[in-house]
Design an enzyme around this catalytic site. Structure first.
Site, PDB file in Angstrom:
ATOM      1  N   SER A  22      87.823 -37.024  84.057  1.00 33.65           N
ATOM      2  CA  SER A  22      89.110 -37.454  84.609  1.00 33.65           C
ATOM      3  C   SER A  22      90.297 -36.638  84.089  1.00 33.65           C
ATOM      4  O   SER A  22      90.325 -36.206  82.940  1.00 33.65           O
ATOM      5  CB  SER A  22      89.338 -38.935  84.286  1.00 33.65           C
ATOM      6  OG  SER A  22      90.622 -39.335  84.688  1.00 33.65           O
ATOM      7  N   SER A  24      93.176 -38.139  84.032  1.00 35.39           N
ATOM      8  CA  SER A  24      94.109 -39.186  83.612  1.00 35.39           C
ATOM      9  C   SER A  24      94.539 -39.099  82.150  1.00 35.39           C
ATOM     10  O   SER A  24      95.707 -39.317  81.837  1.00 35.39           O
ATOM     11  CB  SER A  24      93.523 -40.570  83.904  1.00 35.39           C
ATOM     12  OG  SER A  24      93.394 -40.767  85.291  1.00 35.39           O
ATOM     13  N   LYS A  73      86.043 -50.635  90.951  1.00 40.45           N
ATOM     14  CA  LYS A  73      87.290 -51.057  91.598  1.00 40.45           C
ATOM     15  C   LYS A  73      87.190 -52.437  92.260  1.00 40.45           C
ATOM     16  O   LYS A  73      88.146 -53.216  92.221  1.00 40.45           O
ATOM     17  CB  LYS A  73      87.734 -50.023  92.632  1.00 40.45           C
ATOM     18  CG  LYS A  73      88.313 -48.752  92.033  1.00 40.45           C
ATOM     19  CD  LYS A  73      88.850 -47.854  93.147  1.00 40.45           C
ATOM     20  CE  LYS A  73      89.603 -46.674  92.578  1.00 40.45           C
ATOM     21  NZ  LYS A  73      90.210 -45.846  93.647  1.00 40.45           N
ATOM     22  N   ASP A 109      96.749 -46.425  94.719  1.00 40.37           N
ATOM     23  CA  ASP A 109      96.394 -45.256  95.525  1.00 40.37           C
ATOM     24  C   ASP A 109      97.311 -45.100  96.738  1.00 40.37           C
ATOM     25  O   ASP A 109      97.770 -43.993  97.043  1.00 40.37           O
ATOM     26  CB  ASP A 109      94.943 -45.362  96.004  1.00 40.37           C
ATOM     27  CG  ASP A 109      93.950 -45.299  94.854  1.00 40.37           C
ATOM     28  OD1 ASP A 109      94.224 -44.590  93.875  1.00 40.37           O
ATOM     29  OD2 ASP A 109      92.900 -45.958  94.941  1.00 40.37           O
ATOM     30  N   ALA A 134      87.922 -45.210 106.866  1.00 34.05           N
ATOM     31  CA  ALA A 134      88.354 -46.572 106.531  1.00 34.05           C
ATOM     32  C   ALA A 134      87.715 -47.021 105.221  1.00 34.05           C
ATOM     33  O   ALA A 134      87.561 -48.210 104.973  1.00 34.05           O
ATOM     34  CB  ALA A 134      87.984 -47.532 107.654  1.00 34.05           C
ATOM     35  N   GLY A 136      87.550 -46.675 100.783  1.00 38.96           N
ATOM     36  CA  GLY A 136      88.462 -47.168  99.753  1.00 38.96           C
ATOM     37  C   GLY A 136      89.829 -46.524  99.759  1.00 38.96           C
ATOM     38  O   GLY A 136      90.857 -47.216  99.826  1.00 38.96           O
ATOM     39  N   ALA A 137      89.874 -45.191  99.709  1.00 44.68           N
ATOM     40  CA  ALA A 137      91.161 -44.491  99.683  1.00 44.68           C
ATOM     41  C   ALA A 137      91.927 -44.722 100.979  1.00 44.68           C
ATOM     42  O   ALA A 137      93.138 -44.969 100.971  1.00 44.68           O
ATOM     43  CB  ALA A 137      90.941 -42.997  99.450  1.00 44.68           C
ATOM     44  N   VAL A 234      93.600 -36.414 101.734  1.00 44.84           N
ATOM     45  CA  VAL A 234      93.426 -37.001 100.400  1.00 44.84           C
ATOM     46  C   VAL A 234      92.682 -36.061  99.453  1.00 44.84           C
ATOM     47  O   VAL A 234      92.753 -36.210  98.235  1.00 44.84           O
ATOM     48  CB  VAL A 234      92.671 -38.355 100.460  1.00 44.84           C
ATOM     49  CG1 VAL A 234      93.456 -39.375 101.260  1.00 44.84           C
ATOM     50  CG2 VAL A 234      91.264 -38.186 100.992  1.00 44.84           C
ATOM     51  N   GLY A 257      95.851 -33.733  98.526  1.00 46.42           N
ATOM     52  CA  GLY A 257      95.859 -35.001  97.810  1.00 46.42           C
ATOM     53  C   GLY A 257      96.319 -34.951  96.369  1.00 46.42           C
ATOM     54  O   GLY A 257      96.293 -35.985  95.686  1.00 46.42           O
TER      55      GLY A 257
END
Length: 292
Positions: A22, A24, A73, A109, A134, A136-137, A234, A257
């Site tokens: 990640s 993050s 999630k 998101d 359609a 998650g994102a 994305v 994205g």
């Protein structure tokens, strides 16, 4: 100047599997240092059977909160005390905020996407947009766009088992937000062409075009694009998908994205700290990380 670890240093982190790849930690720890927040951010590989205990640890260790990625999630909503409107509508969270032991679940998101659009001068509020996918994102983007005031959203997805599951969820989102949301079969090229003609934005919410399948495009025909139809993808690796290249060739605004990744993190950061993330400082770090 870098913060020093002290007895008062707080912890935030990422719960995912895997989590070690990640971006993050560099994003949030840099932001903590830049804004004078005495905190650090670490990644944790969390096994699904340990998710409940790991979320309880947010309370026990007085953490600021965590981000959540796959595969947690959806399951994580069972372990928090409250959900934001978007999280409740989607049925998933990517951020938990610890408010004195009360855990609030958010999904940022869609916020990230909407802020990235704004950063790139794309105005979609009160207008119609078309989104491919359609999952998650995509659902997070659909929900936040509807909450923010997008007038109508045409959603295109492969007509599979998931199609039947997402249809009632989109109906609930439409009813609560007063946004006109229609689900269509991605194979219906005439409907897709008609929707794009009436839209002010095209969003690719699928993984089509992501490495290693960089030669693929989610549209059947690039002639469906036009100069005055901005395109948001994305995907951020590669930085320019085949779809974005085709959009650029028509003279349209084409956005990947990376900004969504940046601003979804910035939204989490603000929820934890009450401070704005210094995105101008963080964005070059993300760009450099992606090039590695």
């Amino acid at each position: 100047m870098e913060n020093e670890i002290s007895g008062k240093t707080r912890l935030a982190g990422l719960y995912a599997l895997p989590a070690r790849h990640s971006f993050s930690p560099i994003m949030h720890t840099t932001a903590f240092q830049a804004t004078g927040v005495d905190a650090v951010y670490l990644s944790f590989d969390v096994q699904p059977e340990r998710l409940g205990d790991s979320i309880q640890a947010i309370r026990d260790l007085e953490m600021l909160g965590v981000n959540l990625s796959m595969p947690h999630k959806m399951a994580a909503i069972n372990y928090v005390d409250e959900l934001s409107q978007a999280a409740r509508l989607i049925g998933a969270i990517n951020t938990i905020v610890n408010q004195d032991g009360k855990l609030i679940g958010h999904i940022t998101d869609g916020i990230g996407c909407m802020k990235s659009l704004k950063q790139n001068g794309i105005e979609i509020i009160g207008k119609r947009m078309t989104i491919l996918g359609a999952g998650g994102a995509a659902t997070a983007i659909i929900t936040q766009a509807a909450i923010d005031g997008v007038k109508a959203i045409d959603v295109f997805n492969i007509k599979d088992d998931f199609y039947q599951k997402i249809e009632p969820k989109l109906a609930i989102i439409a009813e609560e937000t007063n946004c006109q949301i229609q689900l269509h079969d991605l194979a219906d090229e005439q409907q897709l062409s008609d929707s794009l003609s009436a839209s002010s934005l095209l969003v690719n919410g699928t993984s089509i075009g992501m490495a290693p399948n960089t030669d693929q495009m989610p549209l059947p025909d690039a002639t469906m694009l036009r100069k005055d139809l901005p395109v948001f993808d994305v995907i951020y690796h590669p930085g320019e998908t085949k779809l974005l290249k085709a959009a650029k060739a028509t003279g349209a605004t084409a956005v990947n994205g990376l900004g969504m990744l940046l601003f979804q993190g910035a939204a989490s950061f603000e929820l934890w700290t009450g401070k704005e993330m210094p995105v101008d400082q963080i964005q070059p770090l993300l760009e450099n990380e992606i090039k590695k």
